[in-house]
Design a protein around this motif. Sequence first.
Motif, mmCIF file in Angstrom:
data_model
loop_
_atom_site.group_PDB
_atom_site.id
_atom_site.type_symbol
_atom_site.label_atom_id
_atom_site.label_comp_id
_atom_site.label_asym_id
_atom_site.label_seq_id
_atom_site.Cartn_x
_atom_site.Cartn_y
_atom_site.Cartn_z
ATOM 1 N N ASN A 11 0.841 -1.205 0.000
ATOM 2 C CA ASN A 11 0.000 0.000 0.000
ATOM 3 C C ASN A 11 0.878 1.257 0.000
ATOM 4 O O ASN A 11 0.650 2.186 -0.777
ATOM 5 C CB ASN A 11 -0.907 -0.016 1.237
ATOM 6 N N GLY A 56 -6.727 10.014 5.047
ATOM 7 C CA GLY A 56 -6.423 9.786 3.633
ATOM 8 C C GLY A 56 -6.785 11.041 2.858
ATOM 9 O O GLY A 56 -7.527 10.993 1.871
ATOM 10 N N ASP A 80 -2.133 11.662 5.637
ATOM 11 C CA ASP A 80 -1.990 10.841 4.438
ATOM 12 C C ASP A 80 -0.636 10.137 4.451
ATOM 13 O O ASP A 80 0.335 10.649 5.011
ATOM 14 C CB ASP A 80 -2.124 11.681 3.164
ATOM 15 N N ASP A 107 1.064 6.764 8.322
ATOM 16 C CA ASP A 107 0.199 5.623 8.038
ATOM 17 C C ASP A 107 -0.801 5.550 9.186
ATOM 18 O O ASP A 107 -0.405 5.326 10.338
ATOM 19 C CB ASP A 107 1.057 4.345 7.952
ATOM 20 N N ILE A 108 -2.072 5.725 8.877
ATOM 21 C CA ILE A 108 -3.091 5.773 9.930
ATOM 22 C C ILE A 108 -3.106 4.463 10.737
ATOM 23 O O ILE A 108 -3.497 4.452 11.905
ATOM 24 C CB ILE A 108 -4.491 6.071 9.322
ATOM 25 N N ARG A 125 -12.807 10.264 2.735
ATOM 26 C CA ARG A 125 -13.399 10.063 1.406
ATOM 27 C C ARG A 125 -12.568 9.042 0.654
ATOM 28 O O ARG A 125 -11.405 9.271 0.345
ATOM 29 C CB ARG A 125 -13.425 11.399 0.647
#
Length: 307
Positions: A11, A56, A80, A107-108, A125
């Motif tokens: 990712n 994000g 983000d 990175d959340i 979103r």
Amino acid sequence: MADTAGLRARNAAFWAAAAAGWVRQADRQDQVGRPLGAAAMARLAARPAERVLDVGCGCGGTTAELAAAVGEAGTAVGVDIAEAMVTAARRRFPTDRYPGIQFHLADIETLDVVPGAPFDAAFSRMTLMLLADPVAGCTTIRRSLRPGGRLAATVFRDGGVNPWLSATLLGAAPHLGPLPPLPVGEEPGPFSFADPTRLAQVLDSAGFTAITITPCDVVLDAPDDAELVAEWLVEIGPAGAAYRSAPLDGQASARAGVIRLLDRFREPGVGYRLPAGLWLVTAIAADAYDTPTAGLTHQRPRQDEHR
Ligand SMILES: C[S@@+](CC[C@H](N)C(=O)[O-])C[C@H]1O[C@@H](n2cnc3c(N)ncnc32)[C@H](O)[C@@H]1O
């Protein structure tokens, strides 16, 4: 299915490679992509002086909308994973013109809490379905909200109700070099939350309650400029990095392939009307959960509604 560490690395690498295209398309994404988040924005109803989080945030357009809603007395924080997008967001929405706005590169999934927590509300979103470990990511969001804080987000439903996504990929891919791996099964990807039960389980496991998941159908109105629309969709899709590294004739062929397959969405003289099928997700951070420093045991919250 790859393991979580492998999916996370994949990712991060995907977004590092995709970021340049997203930066180039940032204004178009803000304008044409607006309906993708409008229902969640309305549902969140951020109020003056609130502290809100945008997960994000990409190149920051929705964070700026949230900053406008909370005003000078509030705070809007975008997070983000892609450095180039965070850099673009800071450039596009500087603090002297957007008081209270902040952007963090992270990175959340691996944050304890987002800097600036606790937040009153969180918005996202078209990001949650892309997380390598969505329970970890949503747990960070929940921990970053005050108890009772609200979440409103959108994610794609399935490919059938978003036909322009596969049309773009199928039109472009034959003309480009190797693409990143496409998701298998429940691996992160645009349609990993096609099944709303899975999405509800993720939010439940992450400590959210009062979960609602409702279908939301929107139309993206793009200008009647085939080359421009094809390039926008390729650059924000899985073929974006391959497109940018292709020779010019390969890029032109990719656009031509996309234009052919998108023709059914075009109303000559009017523009492209791209139907998008989303889930609108709302939830509340359960107050039975501890904060990370409190050292208490997590309890499972009640799962309310989803359909
Ligand atoms: C489909 S884009 C949507 C961007 C923006 N919200 C919009 O709607 O235009 C997904 C975004 O999520 C970001 N992202 C993906 N995984 C992430 C993670 N684990 N932590 C933080 N951001 C992530 C990507 O870098 C990208 O900007």
